[in-house]
Design a protein around this motif. Sequence first.
Motif, PDB file in Angstrom:
ATOM      1  N   ASP A  40      69.377  37.137  63.821  1.00  0.00           N
ATOM      2  CA  ASP A  40      69.428  38.384  64.585  1.00  0.00           C
ATOM      3  C   ASP A  40      70.830  38.975  64.550  1.00  0.00           C
ATOM      4  O   ASP A  40      71.812  38.266  64.724  1.00  0.00           O
ATOM      5  CB  ASP A  40      69.052  38.111  66.059  1.00  0.00           C
ATOM      6  N   GLY A  41      70.877  40.258  64.326  1.00  0.00           N
ATOM      7  CA  GLY A  41      72.162  40.947  64.366  1.00  0.00           C
ATOM      8  C   GLY A  41      72.983  40.768  63.105  1.00  0.00           C
ATOM      9  O   GLY A  41      74.150  41.166  63.067  1.00  0.00           O
ATOM     10  N   THR A  49      73.108  41.092  58.700  1.00  0.00           N
ATOM     11  CA  THR A  49      72.440  41.743  57.572  1.00  0.00           C
ATOM     12  C   THR A  49      72.378  40.808  56.374  1.00  0.00           C
ATOM     13  O   THR A  49      71.458  40.864  55.574  1.00  0.00           O
ATOM     14  CB  THR A  49      73.184  43.028  57.167  1.00  0.00           C
ATOM     15  N   VAL A  50      73.392  39.923  56.277  1.00  0.00           N
ATOM     16  CA  VAL A  50      73.414  38.981  55.156  1.00  0.00           C
ATOM     17  C   VAL A  50      72.499  37.802  55.478  1.00  0.00           C
ATOM     18  O   VAL A  50      72.630  37.192  56.531  1.00  0.00           O
ATOM     19  CB  VAL A  50      74.851  38.461  54.918  1.00  0.00           C
ATOM     20  N   PRO A  51      71.547  37.506  54.593  1.00  0.00           N
ATOM     21  CA  PRO A  51      70.644  36.379  54.877  1.00  0.00           C
ATOM     22  C   PRO A  51      71.404  35.051  54.888  1.00  0.00           C
ATOM     23  O   PRO A  51      72.305  34.845  54.075  1.00  0.00           O
ATOM     24  CB  PRO A  51      69.656  36.420  53.709  1.00  0.00           C
ATOM     25  N   ALA A  52      71.040  34.173  55.817  1.00  0.00           N
ATOM     26  CA  ALA A  52      71.620  32.829  55.845  1.00  0.00           C
ATOM     27  C   ALA A  52      70.988  31.984  54.749  1.00  0.00           C
ATOM     28  O   ALA A  52      71.621  31.096  54.185  1.00  0.00           O
ATOM     29  CB  ALA A  52      71.396  32.199  57.207  1.00  0.00           C
ATOM     30  N   VAL A  53      69.714  32.275  54.487  1.00  0.00           N
ATOM     31  CA  VAL A  53      69.000  31.627  53.380  1.00  0.00           C
ATOM     32  C   VAL A  53      68.207  32.728  52.684  1.00  0.00           C
ATOM     33  O   VAL A  53      67.591  33.555  53.346  1.00  0.00           O
ATOM     34  CB  VAL A  53      68.026  30.540  53.888  1.00  0.00           C
ATOM     35  N   GLU A  54      68.252  32.760  51.369  1.00  0.00           N
ATOM     36  CA  GLU A  54      67.619  33.857  50.663  1.00  0.00           C
ATOM     37  C   GLU A  54      66.676  33.342  49.584  1.00  0.00           C
ATOM     38  O   GLU A  54      67.077  32.555  48.725  1.00  0.00           O
ATOM     39  CB  GLU A  54      68.705  34.744  50.039  1.00  0.00           C
ATOM     40  N   ASP A  55      65.425  33.782  49.655  1.00  0.00           N
ATOM     41  CA  ASP A  55      64.447  33.548  48.597  1.00  0.00           C
ATOM     42  C   ASP A  55      64.443  32.122  48.076  1.00  0.00           C
ATOM     43  O   ASP A  55      64.483  31.893  46.866  1.00  0.00           O
ATOM     44  CB  ASP A  55      64.737  34.474  47.409  1.00  0.00           C
ATOM     45  N   LEU A  56      64.356  31.194  48.997  1.00  0.00           N
ATOM     46  CA  LEU A  56      64.429  29.799  48.572  1.00  0.00           C
ATOM     47  C   LEU A  56      63.043  29.251  48.238  1.00  0.00           C
ATOM     48  O   LEU A  56      62.123  29.304  49.058  1.00  0.00           O
ATOM     49  CB  LEU A  56      65.069  28.951  49.670  1.00  0.00           C
TER      50      LEU A  56
END
Lengths: 375, 218
Positions: free
Chosen positions: A12-13, A15-22
């Motif tokens: 929340d809050g 914009t950069v994903p912490a994990v992306e398309d894993l």
Amino acid sequence: MIELHDVTKIYDGQTVPAVEDLTLKIEEGETCVFVGPSGCGKSTILRMINRMIEQTSGDVLIDGKDVRETDPNQLRMSIGYVIQQIGLLPHRTVAENIGIVPRLHGWGKDRVAARVDELLELMGLDPEETRTKFPAQLSGGQMQRVGVARAMAVDPPVMLMDEPFGAVDPIVRSRLQDEFLRLQREMRKTICFVTHDINEAIKMGDTIAIFTKGRLVQHGTPQEILSHPKNEFVKDFIGQDRVVKMLTLFQVHNIARPNPCIIRENELPDIGRKMQQEQAPVIFLVDDSGKPCGLITAEDLERETANGAGTERLKELAYSKRGAFIGGDLLLNDALSYMLEWDTDYLGVMNGRGLAEVLSMADIRECACRKEGDQ
Amino acid sequence: MSDLLKYMVENASIILNYTETHFSLIFSAVIISLLLWIPVGILISRNEKLAGIVLGIANTIFCIPSLALFAVFVTVPFLGLGRSSALLALVLYAMMPMVINVYQGIKIVDKNVIEAAKGMGMNSGQILKEIQFPLAVPVMFAGVRITVVMSTGIAAIAAYIGERNLGRLITEGLTRNNIEMILTGAILVALIAIFFDTVLGAFEKMLVPKGLKIRRSN
């Protein structure tokens, strides 16, 4: 079996994903180590498996079943969970701490007590002495052991371990790792193991998943990753000693050669003929009790004989390598260290008190250069 | 000294009567406060927004001089002079030390312990009952002790609004310029405070979980 499909987590809050398309699959009975610099998302992934964190999109499946189909508390009761800080309940005894999940499952008192003792023993802790202690009375290593025992209490098939050995000194950590590896060989649980320490990843993992900035960079066996790092990031992360690290995957007896050539002190005058006869590059000197006490290489012998050295000189030469003996279960990187320490290309490999095999620098080099898939 | 004793002996029955009233006021106030403020403290520990509001109110009330608060309550129709006003004031003063301590006690529980418990599948009710509450006991109890000692003192001031308790000995002693009377009141109020504090101290030892009392031995 744990499967992650196109899993993305955006906090929340942010914009950069912490994990992306894993997308990642961890086979049953496999230990997969998530490794990467801090902030790479490895703990987030772990915590999405037991729903401590809900993914923004994508699916997490355990044995083919979406984790979101199970009540979060029920799900967590069926998954072992260990965190670095352990989080033992300070007001509960060791036995009560280990008994938490069995109690949540509604086990009877006797069954819980029996299981607690069994687990303490498995963890190398004396049940009599430990079960009534409070966490404040335990050492760091004992706390970590109790933490692992607690996670294994109902024998869950899946375990999530977030830097489980991170909070203890290196010596205790190494011992805990060894013990856990030994247990895992029997238990064959499906384990996700988070660490930031590449050495721990190499040691513990059947496979290693390397992450940076929320993305999976490479997933493979330790040997695959060490021999074929996918890019500069992986190479840098492994470190300059990549090849030496590869040696940690092998034990001495994996590559040592049998039938070392042996000579007794009283046979020293005959040494030249004996070596020629056996075509051995190195010969080990054995004292009267049969204990190895040094070695001489063919090169040394040739040089010394040319200089007209006598038996005494040869004996002195052999004795100068009196420490060049190691155990067969030593890892190759440690063996290499011994070679450098004793300035020798050969080491005698002991089997108990007797000399069993010989390990040469050439063997180590060959092993390090061996390509993936070769045996 | 002998005058003081003489005064006490001669007025034994009224002193006893005042002491009883004093005790009962504190006792009622503390019981009501426990029943009211502990749940409030627990509630706000789970809602930060609410916590800000409630703690703000508690602090504000605590800043009102007790005499003024008593006086204001006396003007309220249903309260008037006497016990109701006194009780309400004491309960409101207790809000600050009790609510803050319950809240803090729960908040300072190691978040790793909570994380581990949650990860093992304990629900929030179990975590509160089995972990947060027992671990908050030491801090909570500190709040209760402060409340009780504080109430003992403030209760004396309730004499101004018609409570017939030990505070009356002090206020009347002041107007009559009777030193023995003032001293008797003051000493007994102090003794009650010390008594409560000692009893609660013993309770605390019993209630604090054993595992928390053990200091690392190695």
